[in-house]
Structure formats: C-alpha cells, structure tokens
Write a protein that holds these residues in place. Sequence first.
Motif, PDB file in Angstrom:
ATOM      1  N   THR A  96     -10.068   6.928  16.628  1.00  0.00           N
ATOM      2  CA  THR A  96      -8.654   6.824  16.297  1.00  0.00           C
ATOM      3  C   THR A  96      -8.469   5.826  15.173  1.00  0.00           C
ATOM      4  OG1 THR A  96      -8.016   7.298  18.584  1.00  0.00           O
ATOM      5  CG2 THR A  96      -6.344   6.315  17.149  1.00  0.00           C
ATOM      6  N   ILE A  97      -7.791   6.260  14.118  1.00  0.00           N
ATOM      7  CA  ILE A  97      -7.425   5.352  13.032  1.00  0.00           C
ATOM      8  C   ILE A  97      -5.992   4.884  13.282  1.00  0.00           C
ATOM      9  CG2 ILE A  97      -6.685   7.247  11.510  1.00  0.00           C
ATOM     10  CD1 ILE A  97      -7.664   5.536   9.145  1.00  0.00           C
ATOM     11  N   SER A  98      -5.748   3.600  13.091  1.00  0.00           N
ATOM     12  CA  SER A  98      -4.406   3.075  13.333  1.00  0.00           C
ATOM     13  C   SER A  98      -4.212   1.837  12.483  1.00  0.00           C
ATOM     14  CB  SER A  98      -4.215   2.737  14.813  1.00  0.00           C
ATOM     15  OG  SER A  98      -5.098   1.704  15.206  1.00  0.00           O
ATOM     16  N   ARG A  99      -3.003   1.351  12.446  1.00  0.00           N
ATOM     17  CA  ARG A  99      -2.746   0.095  11.743  1.00  0.00           C
ATOM     18  C   ARG A  99      -1.741  -0.702  12.532  1.00  0.00           C
ATOM     19  NH1 ARG A  99       0.656   3.254   7.824  1.00  0.00           N
ATOM     20  NH2 ARG A  99       2.744   2.400   7.988  1.00  0.00           N
TER      21      ARG A  99
ATOM     22  N   PHE B 148       0.780  -1.222   0.000  1.00  0.00           N
ATOM     23  CA  PHE B 148       0.000   0.000   0.000  1.00  0.00           C
ATOM     24  C   PHE B 148       0.820   1.284   0.000  1.00  0.00           C
ATOM     25  CE2 PHE B 148      -4.236  -1.526  -0.061  1.00  0.00           C
ATOM     26  CZ  PHE B 148      -4.135  -2.812   0.414  1.00  0.00           C
ATOM     27  N   SER B 149       2.052   1.175  -0.499  1.00  0.00           N
ATOM     28  CA  SER B 149       2.835   2.390  -0.657  1.00  0.00           C
ATOM     29  C   SER B 149       2.107   3.340  -1.611  1.00  0.00           C
ATOM     30  CB  SER B 149       4.215   2.040  -1.213  1.00  0.00           C
ATOM     31  OG  SER B 149       4.978   3.212  -1.401  1.00  0.00           O
ATOM     32  N   ARG B 150       2.042   4.617  -1.256  1.00  0.00           N
ATOM     33  CA  ARG B 150       1.354   5.680  -2.003  1.00  0.00           C
ATOM     34  C   ARG B 150      -0.162   5.629  -1.857  1.00  0.00           C
ATOM     35  NH1 ARG B 150       3.862   6.119  -7.933  1.00  0.00           N
ATOM     36  NH2 ARG B 150       2.310   7.802  -7.994  1.00  0.00           N
ATOM     37  N   TYR B 151      -0.633   4.803  -0.955  1.00  0.00           N
ATOM     38  CA  TYR B 151      -2.069   4.692  -0.729  1.00  0.00           C
ATOM     39  C   TYR B 151      -2.504   5.455   0.522  1.00  0.00           C
ATOM     40  CZ  TYR B 151      -3.436   1.270  -4.237  1.00  0.00           C
ATOM     41  OH  TYR B 151      -3.744   0.636  -5.425  1.00  0.00           O
ATOM     42  N   ALA B 152      -3.735   5.915   0.457  1.00  0.00           N
ATOM     43  CA  ALA B 152      -4.443   6.390   1.647  1.00  0.00           C
ATOM     44  C   ALA B 152      -5.476   5.343   2.022  1.00  0.00           C
ATOM     45  CB  ALA B 152      -5.126   7.720   1.389  1.00  0.00           C
ATOM     46  N   LEU B 153      -5.606   5.085   3.313  1.00  0.00           N
ATOM     47  CA  LEU B 153      -6.620   4.194   3.839  1.00  0.00           C
ATOM     48  C   LEU B 153      -7.607   5.035   4.634  1.00  0.00           C
ATOM     49  CD1 LEU B 153      -6.199   1.135   3.256  1.00  0.00           C
ATOM     50  CD2 LEU B 153      -4.036   2.371   3.362  1.00  0.00           C
ATOM     51  N   GLY B 154      -8.867   4.911   4.322  1.00  0.00           N
ATOM     52  CA  GLY B 154      -9.855   5.781   4.946  1.00  0.00           C
ATOM     53  C   GLY B 154     -11.055   5.035   5.476  1.00  0.00           C
TER      54      GLY B 154
ATOM     55  N   ALA C  31     -12.334   9.270   8.884  1.00  0.00           N
ATOM     56  CA  ALA C  31     -10.915   9.324   9.229  1.00  0.00           C
ATOM     57  C   ALA C  31     -10.101   8.710   8.102  1.00  0.00           C
ATOM     58  CB  ALA C  31     -10.638   8.585  10.536  1.00  0.00           C
ATOM     59  N   ALA C  32      -8.820   9.083   8.039  1.00  0.00           N
ATOM     60  CA  ALA C  32      -7.937   8.510   7.029  1.00  0.00           C
ATOM     61  C   ALA C  32      -6.494   8.664   7.454  1.00  0.00           C
ATOM     62  CB  ALA C  32      -8.153   9.174   5.674  1.00  0.00           C
ATOM     63  N   SER C  33      -5.648   7.840   6.870  1.00  0.00           N
ATOM     64  CA  SER C  33      -4.212   7.989   7.068  1.00  0.00           C
ATOM     65  C   SER C  33      -3.498   7.563   5.799  1.00  0.00           C
ATOM     66  CB  SER C  33      -3.721   7.164   8.265  1.00  0.00           C
ATOM     67  OG  SER C  33      -3.821   5.780   7.990  1.00  0.00           O
ATOM     68  N   TYR C  34      -2.311   8.122   5.589  1.00  0.00           N
ATOM     69  CA  TYR C  34      -1.481   7.722   4.471  1.00  0.00           C
ATOM     70  C   TYR C  34      -0.574   6.585   4.914  1.00  0.00           C
ATOM     71  CZ  TYR C  34      -2.916  11.737   1.696  1.00  0.00           C
ATOM     72  OH  TYR C  34      -3.646  12.648   0.983  1.00  0.00           O
ATOM     73  N   TRP C  35      -0.494   5.578   4.086  1.00  0.00           N
ATOM     74  CA  TRP C  35       0.283   4.400   4.443  1.00  0.00           C
ATOM     75  C   TRP C  35       1.753   4.739   4.660  1.00  0.00           C
ATOM     76  CZ3 TRP C  35      -1.392  -0.220   5.908  1.00  0.00           C
ATOM     77  CH2 TRP C  35      -0.446  -1.229   6.025  1.00  0.00           C
ATOM     78  N   ASP C  36       2.328   5.587   3.799  1.00  0.00           N
ATOM     79  CA  ASP C  36       3.761   5.851   3.845  1.00  0.00           C
ATOM     80  C   ASP C  36       4.166   6.734   5.031  1.00  0.00           C
ATOM     81  OD1 ASP C  36       3.918   6.044   0.225  1.00  0.00           O
ATOM     82  OD2 ASP C  36       4.239   4.345   1.576  1.00  0.00           O
ATOM     83  N   THR C  37       3.346   7.719   5.353  1.00  0.00           N
ATOM     84  CA  THR C  37       3.725   8.680   6.390  1.00  0.00           C
ATOM     85  C   THR C  37       3.008   8.445   7.709  1.00  0.00           C
ATOM     86  OG1 THR C  37       1.975  10.238   5.804  1.00  0.00           O
ATOM     87  CG2 THR C  37       4.077  10.437   4.618  1.00  0.00           C
ATOM     88  N   ASP C  38       1.897   7.714   7.660  1.00  0.00           N
ATOM     89  CA  ASP C  38       1.034   7.500   8.825  1.00  0.00           C
ATOM     90  C   ASP C  38       0.430   8.801   9.346  1.00  0.00           C
ATOM     91  OD1 ASP C  38       1.096   5.885  12.080  1.00  0.00           O
ATOM     92  OD2 ASP C  38      -0.281   5.629  10.397  1.00  0.00           O
ATOM     93  N   ASN C  39       0.428   9.867   8.535  1.00  0.00           N
ATOM     94  CA  ASN C  39      -0.304  11.080   8.912  1.00  0.00           C
ATOM     95  C   ASN C  39      -1.788  10.748   8.987  1.00  0.00           C
ATOM     96  OD1 ASN C  39       2.030  12.555   8.937  1.00  0.00           O
ATOM     97  ND2 ASN C  39       1.759  13.403   6.890  1.00  0.00           N
ATOM     98  N   LYS C  40      -2.465  11.298   9.971  1.00  0.00           N
ATOM     99  CA  LYS C  40      -3.852  10.947  10.223  1.00  0.00           C
ATOM    100  C   LYS C  40      -4.747  12.179  10.132  1.00  0.00           C
ATOM    101  CE  LYS C  40      -2.227   7.227  13.153  1.00  0.00           C
ATOM    102  NZ  LYS C  40      -2.159   6.627  14.489  1.00  0.00           N
ATOM    103  N   TYR C  41      -5.968  11.944   9.671  1.00  0.00           N
ATOM    104  CA  TYR C  41      -6.918  13.021   9.464  1.00  0.00           C
ATOM    105  C   TYR C  41      -8.285  12.568   9.982  1.00  0.00           C
ATOM    106  CZ  TYR C  41      -3.186  14.266   6.279  1.00  0.00           C
ATOM    107  OH  TYR C  41      -1.952  14.541   5.757  1.00  0.00           O
ATOM    108  N   TYR C  42      -9.020  13.497  10.574  1.00  0.00           N
ATOM    109  CA  TYR C  42     -10.313  13.162  11.150  1.00  0.00           C
ATOM    110  C   TYR C  42     -11.362  14.208  10.800  1.00  0.00           C
ATOM    111  CZ  TYR C  42      -7.576  10.002  14.070  1.00  0.00           C
ATOM    112  OH  TYR C  42      -6.736   9.013  14.507  1.00  0.00           O
TER     113      TYR C  42
END
Length: 124
Positions: A69-72, A29-35, A49-60
Amino acid sequence: QVQLAQSGGGLVQAGGSLKLTCGASGRTFSRYALGWFRQAPGKDREFVAASYWDTDNKYYANSVKGRFTISRDGAKNPVFLEMNSLRPEDTAVYYCAAGRDVVDVGRSSMYTYWGQGTQVTVSS
C-alpha cells in the motif's frame, strides 16, 4: 531542488511486513507523481507503486497488488510504502521517486528525483 530521503527496510522472514518511508523536501508537489521502484540483483529496475499528489489516485504492479500500500501523511511530504505478506521474490533495493506531469507512472524515465535506495531482504 528536491531531495528524497528514504528510511525503513531491512531483513524479514517470508510472510512478514515492512514499512518504507520517503521524506521529501525542497518544494511542494502539486502536479507530481510519487512512486516506488525496486531493483533486484541482475535485473532491471521495476515499478512497484505510485500515486499522484493532487488526486491521490494509486497504482500498483500486479505482483504487489493486494499486499503493498502506498500512502502519505495528509498534506505532509512523507510518502510510505507498507509491504505485507512479503515473499523472497520481493527482495531488492527499493527506491522512491518523484516526477512532474508524469503520464506513465510505471516508467522510471519519467521521474526526475530519486531517493538513495534501501535494501529489503525477505528470507524463506
């Protein structure tokens, strides 16, 4: 082909907690956002909520900030949505989604792959 399989959800009283899981398979999932999005009866699908796989930046979404909380699980594929202090207005079908090169994580049209949806019902 990416497949997203959701689990979790159910019925909970207001103030309670639930945890949703989205298992992803089929690729890295490089370059992917998971939402996570949700859709209540008679309403449009809305961003949660969402986060980018590569950076783990999170948005709500403002409506869930501080409660969800979004996490992996490290480098593994499952993505979680932990929901605390649930309210009746959180009642909806929740969907996980994945999209490549997403520039606006809150826009559902930017996501290519979707889970099957899971019902979350919060009673008052």
